[in-house]
Structure formats: C-alpha cells, structure tokens
Scaffold this motif. Structure first.
Motif, mmCIF file in Angstrom:
data_model
loop_
_atom_site.group_PDB
_atom_site.id
_atom_site.type_symbol
_atom_site.label_atom_id
_atom_site.label_comp_id
_atom_site.label_asym_id
_atom_site.label_seq_id
_atom_site.Cartn_x
_atom_site.Cartn_y
_atom_site.Cartn_z
ATOM 1 N N UNK A 32 1.283 -1.242 0.253
ATOM 2 C CA UNK A 32 -0.152 0.084 -0.650
ATOM 3 C C UNK A 32 1.018 1.573 0.382
ATOM 4 N N UNK A 97 -9.550 3.396 2.537
ATOM 5 C CA UNK A 97 -8.987 3.766 1.819
ATOM 6 C C UNK A 97 -8.303 3.003 0.906
ATOM 7 N N UNK A 98 -8.367 3.592 -0.216
ATOM 8 C CA UNK A 98 -7.993 2.740 -1.598
ATOM 9 C C UNK A 98 -7.021 3.261 -1.753
ATOM 10 N N UNK A 99 -6.143 1.834 -2.129
ATOM 11 C CA UNK A 99 -4.842 1.543 -2.818
ATOM 12 C C UNK A 99 -3.831 3.126 -3.460
ATOM 13 N N UNK A 100 -4.412 3.798 -4.291
ATOM 14 C CA UNK A 100 -4.364 4.956 -4.899
ATOM 15 C C UNK A 100 -5.150 6.209 -3.967
ATOM 16 N N UNK B 96 -12.153 0.987 -5.599
ATOM 17 C CA UNK B 96 -11.516 1.394 -6.451
ATOM 18 C C UNK B 96 -11.177 1.348 -8.496
ATOM 19 N N UNK B 100 -2.667 0.009 -7.512
ATOM 20 C CA UNK B 100 -1.150 0.628 -7.910
ATOM 21 C C UNK B 100 -1.090 -0.486 -8.666
ATOM 22 N N UNK B 133 -0.570 4.751 -13.154
ATOM 23 C CA UNK B 133 -1.205 3.858 -12.337
ATOM 24 C C UNK B 133 -2.753 2.899 -13.620
ATOM 25 N N UNK B 146 -7.555 -5.898 1.024
ATOM 26 C CA UNK B 146 -8.583 -5.494 2.059
ATOM 27 C C UNK B 146 -9.385 -7.285 2.562
#
Lengths: 551, 441
Positions: A32, A97-100, B96, B100, B133, B146
């Motif tokens: 992350x 929270x997103x990784x980006x 999302x 990454x 990205x 997650x």
C-alpha cells in the motif's frame, strides 16, 4: 463480523499531514505504501515518519488491538469535527482507503446507503421521462478541448490514459470527469429535427477528478454518481427541466435523507464551467459548514454551439439545441453522515438506513438462552415479513452493552432488546437512536405481530420526521440575516451562515472569499419580500444571497 | 415512446431542408438490414445492434455507447441477479477503478494473464504521475489486500462481496459490440470461505444463477461445464462456465464464469484466519462474473433478417400498440383505443406502449418495431374498432449454420455415457470424458 481497525493510520490518511503511517500496518505497507509515497499530492512531499511518531502510533495501535470494552473511539464532534467524521466512517465500516491516494473503498454498509439513494432517484428519473444508458468512460482529449471554459475548468484534474495493452496510444484519452463532451458528440449525431426532442437520458457511472485534497465521500479521486443530460428545442423547456430536476433533488433530500437543503441559483463565479445557470441544493453540516449536495445546470447553447448540435425546427430553420445536465453523487452519503450523526456515531434516517431495527437478545444463564433466542428470531421474522430491514445480533462473542454501542454507532434507528423477563411477559424493550438514555427507551411493547409491527413502523416514521425537524431547527438557528459586510464578517467568524441582499460585483464576491473564507452558496429560491439594499455597496439589490464556509 | 431517443430512420435524408407546413409522413422504411444472418453474419450483427438502437459506435475503437434499448435489458437482468445474490447474503460494495502497479503484480499467473490488456493512467492534467496507475481489468488485486485486512478469525467468514462496475481490457483482437469491447459493464463477485467445500458449493450455486439468466431470461440454452487447465482463469484453481452455441457460425461462446480460486490468492495476499481451534489457516476463495456480453449472445442467437428478437422477460417493451388510421375513420377513437389497450396491459404488469406518432406510417412502424425486436405487436384499425377486436402478430426467428476450426469450450457436468474403448479423437488414447469443442468468441 467486525474486525478491529487501526485508527491512527486511517485517521491520518485523509488529514492534511497524512504521511504518518502506523507501523501496525507493516504487512500492508509493502504494497500500500509505494504509490502513496510516490508524491501525487502536495502534502506527501513533507514529512516521513519519525521514530517518535512510530512509537506513539504503535502504542495507540496496541490499544486498538486489544478487543476490550472500547476498541472504537470516536473523537467528539465539538473537539475535532473532521476527526469525528473519519472515525465514524472507519468504525461504522462505511469506507476504507483505496490503495491509490484519494480513492476510497465503499464497504457494504456505506454502499447500501448509496443504493438507497439510487433506488429512489432511479424511479423519479423514469417518472420524469428519462432513460438510462451508458457512455464510454474514455474521452478523446480533443473532445474536451472543444468547449473552452469547460477545459479550462477541468484540465488540472484530468486523469490521462496514454498506454493501453502495452502500447502508447495514438491519442491520449481522458478518464471522464463528467460526460458533457461525449454526450454532446453523440447528441449531434442523434438529433436532426424537433421531433427528436426532447432527448432525455441519464447514466449511473464512476467519474475521476484528480483532486489534491480528498475526504471520504465528500471529495474522492473517483466517485460514483448519476448524470442526467437533456436536449430541448427551446430555452424555456431547458430552464423548466433544470428547475424540475433540482426540485426532485430537493424533495429527495427533505423526504428521504431528512436534510433540509436550501435550493437556489449559484452566483456567476460559482457556476459550472460551461453552464449558463447552475442550480444547487446546499446543506448545513453538523459543523455548520455548507455542503453542495446536488446540482442542476442550464447549459444554454454553450455545448451545442461548440459541438454543432443542431436541429431543424418546425419552420424548417436550423437551430442549436438547449441543454441541461444534473447530478448527485456519493458525496451525498457524506452529507447524511455529517448532518445527523452525534458523538455516539451515525444516526440514519429510516428511509436511508440499511438496517431499520437491530434485535439484541440478552441472557445471563445458559438455560435462558434458547428461550430468548427463539423469541428474538420470531420477532425478527415478524418484522421482516412487515417489509423492514432487520438485523438479529445473536453472537455470544460480545456483551449486550458492546452491541448497544456498536449498533448505535452504526446509526440503526431502533433497537429491540429481549431478555428472559420479556420472553415471559411476551413483550420487548424498544430504544430509539435519536433519543438517548431513558427517555428514548420504552418497555413492555407486545410481541404480538400486528401490535409490534404497527408500533415499530410508527416509531420509524416519527424518527424520520424528528430528524428532519431537528435539522431544520439547527439550520435556521445558524443562519444570520445580515445587512452589512461587517455583520456578515461577524456571522462567518462565529461559524454561521450569513444571508443578506447582494448585487455587488464578482470582484467583491472574491474579496469576501479572500477575507472571510466564505463563498456565495446560492441565491435561494425562497426570497424575502420588500426592498433590499446590497450589504456591500448599499445599492439596490433584487435578491438575498447566502454566504458560508463550505466543503 | 416517452422520454428516450427516437430512431432517425433512413427516410430522414429526404426530409432535410423541407420547409412548409405539409405534414411529411414517412412511408419508406429505409430500415431494412442490408446483410443477412446466413450470408454475412459479422456484418449482419454490427448492423442489427446499431439499427435496433442498442449500440452506437464511438470515436475510440472497441468502446461503444449502450443506448437505452440495451441498457434496459442489462437492468432487467441486474434486478433479477442482484435479488438472488442478496438472498445468498452477498453484499454489494465498490472498490476503486485504479490499481497501483505493486498490487497488480502480486499474483504472478494472474498478472501474466492480464498484463497485456491493462490500460495505464500516466498523467494528471499536465504533470506526469511518478508511478503510472492501472485501470482494473478485474478486481482481484484491488480487493484482496482488504480481504487480508478484514478477515481475522473464522467469525469473519464467509465474506461475500459483489460489485457492479465497468472494467477495462485493452484488447487488440476484433472488437465486437457487447461480445468483445475495451470497456464493458459487469458484476464481479468475490467470496472467501473457511473450507473448500463451502467454496465448491457456491461455485455451483452461482453457475446455476448464470444458467437461469441465460435460459429463463435470455431464452438461450447453455451447457454447464468445467474449463480445461489451459482455458481456466489465470491464477485460479478451476473454472466453471456456461457455454452457449451460436447456430449461424457454429461457434461456441463463453456465457459467464464462476471460478474457484483455491488458496492461490490467499497465499499471495496473506488472507489468513484463525480457525475455531486457534490455528492459522488460509481462506478458500471464489470469484464469478457475467457481463454485457450476455446481450450480444442474445442478439446473435435470436435475431433474424428483420432485426432484433427480444425475449419478453428482458425486453424493455413487450407489446407495441400501433394505430392504423384510415382516411375518414375516427382517428381519435382509434388513438383512444390504443391508449386504453396500453392501460389495460400496463395494469396487468405488461410493459406496453403505443406508437402514436403521426409522421410515420403504420408500415414504417411495423418495420421499426420489428427491427427493435418487440415481442408482440397489436394493431388497431377502424374495422377493429368497429368489431372491438385486435389483431396480433408475432415476431419470430430461426437460424442455423456451420463452420470450422475449434477449441475446447468446456467439459460438461452432465456427461453422456462413454462406451468402453472410446478413444480420444486427438491423441488416440482411451478417453476419460466428453468435452465440447468448437470455435468461440
């Protein structure tokens, strides 16, 4: 089941100094961290974790790891509203929270709130004659460039794809920040005569705006929304449509979300890049800052002229179409959180709540357990059959007290407790989320289905209207009517909204922003009667405007 | 039709620049397809999805616009499927779009399978991103970090999440609307269990839902089966699918997939849990998806040379009522009868509308609504009004075809008897099971 969350890391991510990452997330850090450290945002250029900070963090997280009585701590609203907001989102499992940087993972509980918004609006859009469709996410850069003010307004925020399938693309593609340009491109092909009008469509989609400062739900790199786009033969029709849609949003806010928004027209400075007029619904959050909760634009012929979207009218003349666009997004979920919550956590209006009633069975002795659980199950069945969303929390891993706190934090409107004495008396104890303590608790409600169902439904209706009433009182007591710039400054400094007559210039408006931090939220549709003089210039003013600091 | 878009029609060009008050009535349809399903299947397909107003081509190759006529079909299926998975306690969420690169590469077989198709954001506004990205080609790598964080003990299981979203796969092979596009809509379910048995059970439960979508909603017969090792999901343990057959081309088409990922991703993403005995264990995972490709299959199987043929269960409009006015006839009366008919049908829960547009002739309307594939047409003319009757016409289609080179589609779960001594057609060795082979999309 709830997993414990590491508060320090989560809270720190979205606040301005976000780079202090908890060492507890060591395992995660490997994948992350790299993108975050890549320095997309201005803030990350600053600090890197210091040793002291790490030690402090791991101590804090040490406490979090302990699954004792309080592994969820919510910062009081009055102490730090932003921290409260982030704590609630983490603890109520609304988002992660997103990784980006700046992206967000919408967890089921948060997503269910969005679905409630979607389900309602979808029906309304169909009723008002709109059809759903889906436009591609990629926009050739040349499209964006066609409408000058639009590209100026959006260009710093555009995410550009330049590589696809291992090859450099011939033309760079924009990931849509909004779809006016694509829509117009297609409208130009589909609209030929007045008979093709009005053309009224909507799409549910994700959009991307490379924002610098983000906040879950309120401002994220990628968010979900609906965007409606319509084309009309006359200005009058377009104006009517723009107003009709802001009215749909207003009713939704009041009736479903219990948020008493103020609907009105934006000032020229605040109008959407490319629109003639922007209408908005403004909501007052718990910290009294304004949140723009939805917008509807009369685009005039700005895009149709840029894209050549024309039609042949009844007299055979070629004309450009008149257009509107309007949108509500996942930001609205942020609005619901910040309007109704309190220090115990979320407080959800029944019409939006993913769970209406949580049932907590209570037993001390092992031989009481079966009776209590059976009763709880049948109560759950009764209420489910009545069309309500029910959660039976029968795990024996947590104490009733823990469960009370947890579900209050999740904002569930009603809680039903059933203990052995309730089983023998055939009744339940019901507590309201919106009225704390003994006042909100009622004993001896009969388990008999028809009685229970009616009681629960009535309470839910009451809670819905009570939340709205409270929000209205809060809003009204925090808006000050002002007649001079001095008064405005005072009101804003006290953290309130100021409402006063305004006919000054754009420059004056910007000056107020610089000096007080407040912007014109809107010229509300509801205007007071009588003559008015501008609070700034003293000249005649037609309308009052509302000023406030905002998100 | 209320609200949505209207067909511009081939006759439009004749009207351009026409002035005056004379009411121009479109008689010529100009709506016929120029290709036939039997002779030019590929061209026929591209034409029918456009003329049927489902698809619009776009300036970016491989990306298409889904018009309301297609979107409503997607939404009808969505309503069904969403309700069914909710019954299975699957919860919707949203992860999302952006991935990454570090995370994307965690599972090496997976990334090998998908890497060539990934689209990359390299700039924001004028500035270059320090690290490009990726846009999700599928969300395993987005979601599983997650899962690792959220799953601690056996009480956190099963974890069942689903999302409805768009994905991007930058392919270069023949783009075909619905069937193969660079961006498409789908649902992707991702579940984690404590035991393999639970995972196996769910794989089949979901596959059954996919079968129902195809057979009950799209009226397309499918075969359930297991993919070969070569064709299975990159990074998974085994893949099951429903396979459909396109008669005209003799090709098979993968309708939807339900994968058991085994513990491969659990290993890579460290998705562990403490079981009831207090031992650390890896979860067993599934992922399953169906996409807007379903609509393409529906078009290919049922469409004919007059246009689309929509199965009633998914059609946005099930009945179109068309007035057939005659010179001196009571036109208003006919229109009223049409409206009344629509009302009766709508009350009965049937999706019906009347086409009362005065600038199109009945003949034009017949062709138009046949092109759009509406299952039933009701015509009301003066005589019908007088006799209080209505004339119904059905729209149907049948096609057949043959073609060549094949690949394995799946090993069906339902195996016909395999006589002893039967040899594998390819290797000559004794055969162990029946497998479907064919050309596929």
């Amino acid at each position: 089941m709830v997993s414990s969350l590491r508060l320090p890391a989560l809270t720190s991510l979205f606040s301005p100094s976000f780079t202090r990452r908890s060492t507890v997330s060591l395992r995660r850090r490997l994948h992350l961290r790299p993108p975050l450290a890549a320095g997309f945002s201005a803030q990350s250029a600053a600090s890197s974790p210091t040793e002291t900070e790490d030690r402090v963090d791991s101590k804090k997280s040490g406490r979090v790891q302990d699954r004792g009585s309080t592994d969820r701590v919510i910062t009081p609203r009055s102490q730090d509203f932003n921290a409260w907001y982030l704590d609630v989102i983490a603890n109520a499992e609304l988002a992660d929270y997103g990784p980006v940087r700046g992206t967000m993972v919408i967890r089921p509980y948060g997503y269910a709130m969005w679905e409630a918004i979607q389900d309602y609006l979808n029906v309304k859009f169909k009723e008002t004659g709109h059809s759903n469709m889906y436009f591609p996410q990629f926009i050739p850069y040349s499209f964006i460039e066609k409408e000058a003010s639009h590209v100026e307004g959006f260009s710093p925020e555009l995410a550009l794809v330049t590589i696809g399938g291992g090859k450099e693309l011939e033309e760079k593609l924009v990931v849509r920040p909004t779809s006016e340009t694509i829509v117009n491109h297609m409208f130009t092909q589909w609209i030929h005569s007045y008979r093709d009008l009005p053309l009224m469509i909507n799409q549910w989609a994700n959009v991307t705006r490379w924002e610098m400062r983000t906040k879950p739900f309120v401002r994220t790199l990628e968010f979900l929304w609906q965007e409606g786009h319509t084309a009309h033969a006359t200005l009058e029709e377009a104006e009517k449509e723009a107003l009709e849609m802001i009215d749909v949003y207003t009713k939704f806010a009041y009736e479903q979300a219990a948020i008493p928004v103020i609907a009105g027209r934006k000032s020229k400075v605040e109008t959407f890049a490319g629109a003639d007029k922007t209408y908005t619904i403004e909501a007052m959050m718990g910290d009294r800052k304004a949140l723009q909760a939805g917008t509807s634009h009369n685009l005039g012929q700005n895009f149709s002229r840029a894209f050549g979207t024309q039609f042949t009218d009844e007299n055979g003349l070629r004309q450009h179409v008149w257009q509107t666009s309007w949108a509500i997004s996942t930001r609205f979920v942020g609005g619901i959180i910040m309007t109704h919550g309190d220090d115990a956590g979320l407080m959800l209006p029944p019409r939006i709540a993913p769970v209406h009633v949580v049932i907590v069975p209570i037993w001390k002795k092992v031989d009481e357990k079966t009776g209590v659980l059976d009763a709880a199950s049948s109560v759950a069945e009764t209420l489910k059959n009545a069309g309500l969303k029910v959660k039976l929390d029968d795990t024996d891993q947590r104490t009733p007290g823990w469960k009370f706190n947890f579900w209050e934090m999740k904002g569930v409107p009603l809680r039903i407790e059933i203990g052995p004495r309730d089983v023998s008396s055939g009744s339940v104890v019901i507590s309201r989320r919106d009225i704390p303590g003994k006042q909100g608790k009622v004993f001896g409600i009969s388990m008999e289905p028809s009685i229970l169902e009616a009681y629960v439904k009535d309470r839910l209706d009451e809670i819905q209207s009570s939340l709205l009433q409270r929000a209205i009182s809060f809003r009204d007591s925090n808006i000050v009517d002002v007649s001079s710039y001095e008064e405005l400054k005072e009101a804003i400094s006290l953290g309130k909204w100021a409402r006063g007559p305004w006919s000054a210039s754009n420059a004056d408006e910007l000056r107020i922003k610089e000096e007080t931090g407040a912007t014109i939220r809107c010229f509300p549709f509801e205007q007071p009667q009588g003559t008015k003089t501008c609070l700034m210039t003293g000249k005649h003013a037609d309308e009052v405007a509302i000023f406030a600091k905002s998100y | 039709m209320a609200g949505g878009e209207q067909k511009k029609g081939g006759g439009e060009q004749k009207k351009a620049g026409g002035g005056g008050k004379k009411k121009e009535v479109k008689k010529e349809t100009g709506l016929g397809l120029s290709f036939t399903k039997d002779e030019n299947f590929g061209e026929w397909y591209s034409e029918v999805v456009v003329n049927g107003e489902m698809i619009e081509y776009y300036d970016i190759s491989g990306c298409y616009i889904l018009r309301p006529w297609a979107m409503s079909i997607w939404e009808n299926m969505q309503t069904f499927f969403d309700a069914e998975i909710k019954k299975m306690k699957v919860k919707n969420c949203y992860f999302p779009l952006f991935v990454s690169p570090g995370v994307l590469q965690k599972e090496k077989d997976h990334i090998e399978g998908f890497a060539p198709e990934v689209a990359w954001v390299t700039k924001s506004g004028e500035s270059d991103l320090e690290v490009p990205i990726a846009l999700r080609p599928t969300s395993e790598t987005v979601m599983y970090p997650y899962y690792s964080k959220w799953i601690r003990g056996h009480r956190d299981l099963p974890l069942k999440l689903n999302q409805w979203c768009n994905v991007v796969r930058w392919e270069f092979s023949n783009p075909t609307p619905f069937i193969r596009s660079r961006e498409f809509l789908w649902q992707e379910g991702h579940t984690a269990f404590a035991t393999k048995e639970e995972a196996d059970t769910e794989v089949l439960q979901i596959l059954e839902l996919y079968r129902r979508i195809y057979e009950e909603f799209l009226a397309i017969p499918v075969t359930k089966g297991r993919k070969s090792e070569l064709e299975k999901f990159a990074g998974g343990l085994y893949t099951t699918s429903v396979e459909a057959f396109i008669p005209n081309t003799g090709r098979g088409i993968q309708g939807a997939t339900s994968h058991c990922l085994g513990q491969n991703f659990a290993k890579m993403f460290e998705i562990n849990f403490e079981n009831e005995k207090g031992e650390k264990s890896m979860v067993w995972q599934n992922s399953w998806a169906y996409s807007t490709r379903t609509i393409g299959v529906m078009v290919m199987v049922h469409g004919d040379n007059k246009g689309l043929v929509l199965p009633p269960k998914v059609a946005a409009l099930q009945v179109i009522v068309i007035p057939v006015p005659y010179k001196d006839a009571d036109t208003q009366g006919i229109f009223d009868a049409c409206a009344a008919t629509v009302a009766i049908l709508s009350d009965a829960g049937i999706r019906a509308e009347a086409d009362l547009r005065e600038n199109y002739s009945p003949g034009w309307k017949y062709s138009n609504w046949e092109m759009k594939g509406v299952p039933l047409r009701i015509e009301i003319g003066p005589r019908d009004l007088a006799n209080n009757q209505e004339v119904e016409k059905d729209v149907k289609a049948r096609t057949k075809g043959e073609m060549g080179a094949a690949k394995s589609l799946c090993t069906p779960f339902e195996q016909p008897e395999l006589p002893e001594g039967t040899k594998c057609f390819a290797s000559g060795k004794p055969a162990t099971k029946w497998t479907y082979w064919g050309r596929s999309y």
